[in-house]
Write a protein that holds these residues in place. Sequence first.
Motif, mmCIF file in Angstrom:
data_model
loop_
_atom_site.group_PDB
_atom_site.id
_atom_site.type_symbol
_atom_site.label_atom_id
_atom_site.label_comp_id
_atom_site.label_asym_id
_atom_site.label_seq_id
_atom_site.Cartn_x
_atom_site.Cartn_y
_atom_site.Cartn_z
ATOM 1 N N GLY A 155 0.835 -1.204 0.000
ATOM 2 C CA GLY A 155 0.000 0.000 0.000
ATOM 3 C C GLY A 155 0.866 1.249 0.000
ATOM 4 O O GLY A 155 0.626 2.193 -0.750
ATOM 5 N N HIS A 156 1.895 1.239 0.827
ATOM 6 C CA HIS A 156 2.810 2.386 0.847
ATOM 7 C C HIS A 156 3.557 2.509 -0.480
ATOM 8 O O HIS A 156 3.847 3.604 -0.943
ATOM 9 N N LEU A 157 3.848 1.357 -1.076
ATOM 10 C CA LEU A 157 4.524 1.377 -2.375
ATOM 11 C C LEU A 157 3.622 2.060 -3.417
ATOM 12 O O LEU A 157 4.072 2.942 -4.159
ATOM 13 N N ARG A 158 2.358 1.674 -3.419
ATOM 14 C CA ARG A 158 1.435 2.291 -4.384
ATOM 15 C C ARG A 158 1.372 3.800 -4.153
ATOM 16 O O ARG A 158 1.436 4.587 -5.095
ATOM 17 N N SER A 159 1.208 4.163 -2.901
ATOM 18 C CA SER A 159 1.110 5.580 -2.571
ATOM 19 C C SER A 159 2.350 6.333 -3.062
ATOM 20 O O SER A 159 2.260 7.429 -3.624
ATOM 21 N N THR A 160 3.512 5.722 -2.866
ATOM 22 C CA THR A 160 4.774 6.357 -3.239
ATOM 23 C C THR A 160 4.847 6.570 -4.751
ATOM 24 O O THR A 160 5.190 7.651 -5.226
ATOM 25 N N ILE A 161 4.486 5.542 -5.485
ATOM 26 C CA ILE A 161 4.603 5.589 -6.942
ATOM 27 C C ILE A 161 3.583 6.563 -7.548
ATOM 28 O O ILE A 161 3.917 7.407 -8.380
ATOM 29 N N ILE A 162 2.346 6.447 -7.100
ATOM 30 C CA ILE A 162 1.292 7.283 -7.678
ATOM 31 C C ILE A 162 1.484 8.749 -7.259
ATOM 32 O O ILE A 162 1.375 9.661 -8.074
ATOM 33 N N GLY A 163 1.798 8.931 -5.981
ATOM 34 C CA GLY A 163 1.986 10.298 -5.481
ATOM 35 C C GLY A 163 3.105 11.015 -6.227
ATOM 36 O O GLY A 163 2.967 12.176 -6.624
ATOM 37 N N ASP A 164 4.202 10.318 -6.434
ATOM 38 C CA ASP A 164 5.344 10.920 -7.118
ATOM 39 C C ASP A 164 4.974 11.297 -8.555
ATOM 40 O O ASP A 164 5.316 12.380 -9.036
ATOM 41 N N GLY A 274 13.990 5.964 -6.617
ATOM 42 C CA GLY A 274 14.273 7.325 -7.079
ATOM 43 C C GLY A 274 13.232 8.322 -6.591
ATOM 44 O O GLY A 274 12.761 9.172 -7.344
ATOM 45 N N ILE A 275 12.874 8.212 -5.331
ATOM 46 C CA ILE A 275 11.816 9.053 -4.768
ATOM 47 C C ILE A 275 12.414 10.037 -3.779
ATOM 48 O O ILE A 275 13.311 9.693 -3.002
ATOM 49 N N SER A 276 11.903 11.272 -3.828
ATOM 50 C CA SER A 276 12.337 12.207 -2.791
ATOM 51 C C SER A 276 11.183 13.116 -2.386
ATOM 52 O O SER A 276 10.156 13.173 -3.054
ATOM 53 N N PHE A 277 11.387 13.780 -1.281
ATOM 54 C CA PHE A 277 10.390 14.710 -0.754
ATOM 55 C C PHE A 277 11.057 16.067 -0.589
ATOM 56 O O PHE A 277 12.273 16.150 -0.501
ATOM 57 N N THR A 278 10.234 17.103 -0.578
ATOM 58 C CA THR A 278 10.835 18.430 -0.453
ATOM 59 C C THR A 278 10.693 18.999 0.959
ATOM 60 O O THR A 278 11.459 19.866 1.356
ATOM 61 N N GLU A 279 9.707 18.542 1.712
ATOM 62 C CA GLU A 279 9.395 19.217 2.974
ATOM 63 C C GLU A 279 10.259 18.734 4.138
ATOM 64 O O GLU A 279 10.693 17.589 4.158
ATOM 65 N N ASN A 280 10.447 19.646 5.081
ATOM 66 C CA ASN A 280 11.246 19.338 6.272
ATOM 67 C C ASN A 280 12.596 18.724 5.875
ATOM 68 O O ASN A 280 12.955 17.655 6.361
ATOM 69 N N ASN A 281 13.282 19.418 4.991
ATOM 70 C CA ASN A 281 14.586 18.961 4.490
ATOM 71 C C ASN A 281 14.558 17.562 3.918
ATOM 72 O O ASN A 281 15.504 16.797 4.077
ATOM 73 N N GLY A 282 13.453 17.234 3.293
ATOM 74 C CA GLY A 282 13.386 15.936 2.618
ATOM 75 C C GLY A 282 12.871 14.805 3.501
ATOM 76 O O GLY A 282 12.631 13.712 3.023
ATOM 77 N N TYR A 598 9.529 9.818 -17.947
ATOM 78 C CA TYR A 598 10.150 10.634 -16.904
ATOM 79 C C TYR A 598 9.086 11.171 -15.935
ATOM 80 O O TYR A 598 9.259 11.134 -14.714
ATOM 81 N N LEU A 599 7.979 11.652 -16.484
ATOM 82 C CA LEU A 599 6.906 12.174 -15.638
ATOM 83 C C LEU A 599 6.304 11.090 -14.754
ATOM 84 O O LEU A 599 5.787 11.363 -13.674
ATOM 85 N N LEU A 600 6.388 9.862 -15.210
ATOM 86 C CA LEU A 600 5.857 8.754 -14.410
ATOM 87 C C LEU A 600 6.901 8.231 -13.429
ATOM 88 O O LEU A 600 6.651 7.291 -12.682
ATOM 89 N N GLY A 601 8.071 8.832 -13.453
ATOM 90 C CA GLY A 601 9.138 8.390 -12.553
ATOM 91 C C GLY A 601 9.870 7.165 -13.069
ATOM 92 O O GLY A 601 10.474 6.430 -12.298
ATOM 93 N N ILE A 602 9.802 6.938 -14.393
ATOM 94 C CA ILE A 602 10.405 5.748 -14.978
ATOM 95 C C ILE A 602 11.573 6.137 -15.879
ATOM 96 O O ILE A 602 11.450 7.044 -16.699
ATOM 97 N N LYS A 603 12.667 5.431 -15.719
ATOM 98 C CA LYS A 603 13.845 5.755 -16.535
ATOM 99 C C LYS A 603 13.737 5.119 -17.910
ATOM 100 O O LYS A 603 13.094 4.082 -18.083
#
Length: 608
Positions: A155-164, A274-282, A598-603
């Motif tokens: 579930g967290h994996l899905r959230s990570t992929i779709i959210g990104d 290849g996921i990152s976040f911007t808030e609270n210093n990542g 690239y927009l989908l987070g795929i190389k």
Amino acid sequence: MIPIKDLIVKDIQRIVKELTGQSIIPILEHPKDERHGDYSSNIALAIFSSSKFRPKADQSLADKVQSSKFRTPMELAEEIATKFKIQNSKFKILEKVEAVKPGFVNFYLSEKYLLENIKTVLEEKEKFGSKRQDPNKKVVIEYSSPNIAKPFTVGHLRSTIIGDAIANLLEANGWKVYRDNHLGDWGTQFGKQIYAIKTWGNEDEITKSENPVKMLMDLYVRFHQEAEKDPALEEEGRRWFKKLEDGDKETRRLWNKCIEWSLKEFRKIYDRLGISFTENNGAGYGESFFEDKMGGIINELEKKGLLKESEGAKLVFYPKNKYPPLMIIKKDGATLYATRDLATDKFRLNKYGKDVVIINEVGIEQSLYFKQIFEIEKMLGWVKDGQRIHKRHGHYRFKDEKMSTRKGNVIWLEEVLEEAIGRANKLSSGKAENTAKDVAIGAIKWNDLKRTSEQDIVFDWDEILNMEGNAGPYLQYTFARTQSVIHKASINVMPNSFQHLERTGILKPASPRGEQVQDDKMMEPEEVSLLRALQRFPEIVWEAGENFSPNLLCNYLFDLAQKFNLFYQKHKILESENRDFRLALTQAVGQVIKNGLYLLGIKAPERM
Ligand code: ARG
């Protein structure tokens, strides 16, 4: 560049207003059958079915004729088409506008325009598709949000992929995007966890372990087993959570350790994906960040009379019992997940502005919960309709027995990724290790993004790693194919060389499609089809972003890849007299696939 679709929409709107006095925003669709043009509008039919336009029963005959100059939708459609032809003749963007029964208006883009577009692709390169149109929109998108001392689930994996992917799309559309991770790092469960570590655990062992979360989880499970025999343990758990809340040094130290141990694992996953976040210093603002911010929320709820006591606990009840009441404070005074979510959103509205859109990418099982939260935020006057969005994803089911025998959805993600890499290695004929990694990760991401997110996924390796069907490797393979053609040609495809082609007349850019021109250099249907598809890319990026639906982009890319492969099978590229044009076309297709992935987070590896 204003997308052509928007221009046509505006023109239809203006013409319809002139002809009927009505202001309607027309919907432009892509006809399923390409022979019916690039766009189609049903505006004439829509106007006739709207009661406003239909003459009223008590009107005199003269009035009726007056108010509806057009007796049928077809008549109106014809008039719209005529007006278009007159004004369009100077721009040459449209080749043809025609009315068809029972009242559609179909629009055909000119080849000249479609060819211009290839030049744009080659010039704009990785920027093609990113329109930067919505500069005033801001969004916090929260995704991933795993729980400390618990496994990172599918579930967290899905959230990570779709959210990104959604974050990438909105960025491409010019939104200001804040990427947040709402880590589950607070709550009464930490009292139990810490008690369990103190009683049965060994810190050194956990620190050294490759899979510390597993050890923490075993300790947590043990707590519950022992508590069944000895209910006094529950009280111990509460006591330790109280100590944590009160800032007891040792308790805080252990809690911090839990975070450190878990993040070690989570970061590995984020690196791989290849996921990152911007808030609270990542790091994202986890639940614990809001520990001291809940008091203010409780006060606000009290002041506005929204908290009601029931059996010692405090809850929000909804007008007309629209939803079941939501607990904000437990009877022992403890706060909850919901209390922290309210504090989180208040913080976001203050930090990013009261008009910021807030998206939570969270499993479908929390749908009711988020409705309850959004309703409270509306009752508090914090947000307007449409400002709070729960982007839901469905569950995974496993076809693979090895995985389905595991309880619940506790699978160790590392194992899935390892397995995917192993399988991808075989696919990519043992090329570079990195390629196998890109293929594996791309396959898992595509599998997740290709359908509407609410749908469940049946996890099936054969489907995921398919080289010929709707799967990540197929897209990557098609991209690699375009690159291999370009490398073989060993030329640099430049937008200018393409201009030169037009001047020398090898191409017949302005030749009307459909008409039988006596010219053997006329474009092949597969070429025209690709040109038309390429033209749509910016529009698709836009729609996928505005609808928070990466799957729209997947559908498009899959279609484009199929079109390219068909073209590739049927026509020679390097040995054709239209070699330069075909190379330019191939290059443009490659560019668009790459930009889309690239927009989908795929190389998009160059070789496979
Ligand atoms: N940590 C939660 C879970 O694993 C998800 C958090 C979702 N975000 C939120 N703002 N509630 O279920």
